[in-house]
Design a protein around this motif. Structure first.
Motif, PDB file in Angstrom:
ATOM      1  N   VAL A 193      90.685  67.590  42.823  1.00 12.21           N
ATOM      2  CA  VAL A 193      90.799  68.505  41.683  1.00 12.21           C
ATOM      3  C   VAL A 193      90.881  67.756  40.360  1.00 12.21           C
ATOM      4  N   SER A 194      90.805  66.435  40.392  1.00  8.69           N
ATOM      5  CA  SER A 194      90.623  65.639  39.181  1.00  8.69           C
ATOM      6  C   SER A 194      89.135  65.381  38.987  1.00  8.69           C
ATOM      7  N   VAL A 195      88.770  64.997  37.789  1.00 12.00           N
ATOM      8  CA  VAL A 195      87.407  64.530  37.538  1.00 12.00           C
ATOM      9  C   VAL A 195      87.456  63.003  37.565  1.00 12.00           C
ATOM     10  N   PRO A 196      86.903  62.366  38.588  1.00 10.55           N
ATOM     11  CA  PRO A 196      86.971  60.902  38.660  1.00 10.55           C
ATOM     12  C   PRO A 196      86.299  60.243  37.454  1.00 10.55           C
ATOM     13  N   PHE A 197      86.922  59.179  36.967  1.00  8.10           N
ATOM     14  CA  PHE A 197      86.385  58.465  35.809  1.00  8.10           C
ATOM     15  C   PHE A 197      85.404  57.380  36.235  1.00  8.10           C
ATOM     16  N   THR A 198      85.664  56.746  37.377  1.00 15.03           N
ATOM     17  CA  THR A 198      84.775  55.693  37.844  1.00 15.03           C
ATOM     18  C   THR A 198      83.613  56.306  38.622  1.00 15.03           C
ATOM     19  N   GLY A 199      82.530  55.550  38.710  1.00 15.45           N
ATOM     20  CA  GLY A 199      81.274  56.117  39.182  1.00 15.45           C
ATOM     21  C   GLY A 199      81.225  56.425  40.661  1.00 15.45           C
ATOM     22  N   GLY A 200      80.302  57.329  40.999  1.00 15.25           N
ATOM     23  CA  GLY A 200      79.993  57.597  42.385  1.00 15.25           C
ATOM     24  C   GLY A 200      80.791  58.700  43.038  1.00 15.25           C
ATOM     25  N   ARG A 201      81.803  59.244  42.379  1.00 12.62           N
ATOM     26  CA  ARG A 201      82.615  60.300  42.976  1.00 12.62           C
ATOM     27  C   ARG A 201      82.639  61.513  42.053  1.00 12.62           C
ATOM     28  N   ARG A 202      82.997  62.691  42.647  1.00 11.57           N
ATOM     29  CA  ARG A 202      82.883  63.934  41.893  1.00 11.57           C
ATOM     30  C   ARG A 202      84.062  64.871  42.141  1.00 11.57           C
ATOM     31  N   PHE A 203      84.359  65.645  41.135  1.00 10.90           N
ATOM     32  CA  PHE A 203      85.295  66.765  41.234  1.00 10.90           C
ATOM     33  C   PHE A 203      84.801  67.734  42.313  1.00 10.90           C
ATOM     34  N   GLY A 204      85.722  68.227  43.141  1.00 11.49           N
ATOM     35  CA  GLY A 204      85.368  69.214  44.148  1.00 11.49           C
ATOM     36  C   GLY A 204      85.003  68.652  45.502  1.00 11.49           C
ATOM     37  N   GLU A 205      84.869  67.327  45.612  1.00  7.88           N
ATOM     38  CA  GLU A 205      84.612  66.736  46.922  1.00  7.88           C
ATOM     39  C   GLU A 205      85.762  67.039  47.885  1.00  7.88           C
ATOM     40  N   VAL A 206      85.436  67.104  49.166  1.00  2.00           N
ATOM     41  CA  VAL A 206      86.467  67.174  50.199  1.00  2.00           C
ATOM     42  C   VAL A 206      86.455  65.851  50.947  1.00  2.00           C
ATOM     43  N   VAL A 207      87.617  65.230  51.056  1.00  3.34           N
ATOM     44  CA  VAL A 207      87.728  63.937  51.724  1.00  3.34           C
ATOM     45  C   VAL A 207      88.701  64.047  52.888  1.00  3.34           C
TER      46      VAL A 207
END
Length: 290
Positions: free
Chosen positions: A151-165
């Motif tokens: 639910v955060s917006v990642p600042f570093t590349g390659g990851r996205r808001f809304g992903e499920v991990v």
């Protein structure tokens, strides 16, 4: 195989485990288990072999050996064999086995078919993501004992808001916000990607409250927004320790905001925001990041 030979192999397997030589460890245990699957101590051998395969991210093997370990573990007593089986079953989307594993561990989950989604029941967590730039700790909403949605917006590349991990069960650090302690878990695998791109925009805000208002508008629409000023860089040692947050880093003036939404939606929301409050708000240079 004679028991004397098995004892030697078990010693080598334990040495490999201590040295974190996971494949040698798991395969050596398997040699013994092929001949002595039901010895009194075999539950621990199955568990260590399954755990080694988990560290290797070899989920089919972690699942297969984890089922053997759980079959030899006491139910309802928090035995980690059930937890690791629940993780492997979740990664492989074996939902019936995952449900039984969580129940075996002692965590009640809703019965049914398909993914276990108990939004809100497991609270919030922080997850340490693997990113193009290394690692980043983000906020996530837990959906089940091992899955969480970013639910955060990642600042570093390659990851996205809304992903499920899928995340590990052992905390590696904690964050303290307003006196509340939130565990940090390491990501194990990306379970579901997010379709929402990451954008960055430059805004001018007359007051810090204007920035909060902008973030609120994006959240209301089901999107994400994070001021870049809220990003804090920690060394690995500090990241795995206790980090206390004082304030949110939000300030007035010109600054960059990282967004997660379709570009046309971002522009629309930014226009709504800048048109409110009778001036003092503006935006420019909306562009994609990833």
């Amino acid at each position: 195989m004679e028991k004397a030979e098995a004892r030697g192999l078990l010693e080598r397997a334990r040495d490999a485990f201590d040295a974190e030589e996971w494949r040698r460890c798991a395969e050596t245990y398997e040699q013994v288990l092929a001949h002595f699957p039901d010895e009194k101590a075999a539950g621990a051998w199955w568990y260590d072999a399954a755990l080694a395969y988990k560290f290797l991210r070899d989920w089919p093997k972690a699942y297969a050996l984890g089922r053997e370990a759980a079959a030899r573990a006491p139910r309802g007593e928090g035995d980690p064999a059930f937890w690791n089986l629940g993780v492997a079953a979740t990664v492989l989307r074996e939902w019936e086995v995952a449900r039984d594993a969580w129940e075996g561990f002692g965590v009640p989950v809703p019965q049914g078919e398909g993914p276990i989604d108990v939004d809100g029941a497991f609270g919030m967590a922080c997850v340490r993501l693997e990113t193009d730039g290394g690692q980043e700790v983000v906020w996530a909403r837990r959906l089940c004992p091992t899955r969480a949605q970013v639910v955060s917006v990642p600042f570093t590349g390659g990851r996205r808001f809304g992903e499920v991990v899928v995340h590990d069960g052992e905390p590696k650090g904690e964050r303290v916000v307003d006196g509340q302690r939130i565990a940090v878990f390491d990501e194990l695998v990306l379970f579901e990607p997010s379709p929402l791109p990451t954008l960055v925009v430059t805004v001018h805000a007359a007051e810090a409250a204007d920035v909060h208002a902008l973030v609120g508008l994006f959240v209301e629409e089901g999107y994400g927004a994070e001021p870049k000023s809220s990003f804090v860089l920690h060394c690995g040692c500090c990241s795995e320790g206790t980090v206390e947050y004082e304030g949110d880093g939000v300030h007035a003036g010109e600054q960059e905001i990282v967004l997660a939404s379709p570009p046309e939606e971002a522009g629309r929301i930014l226009d709504v925001w800048s048109g409110q409050a009778g001036g003092g708000r503006s935006w420019s240079a909306l562009q994609p990041v990833s």
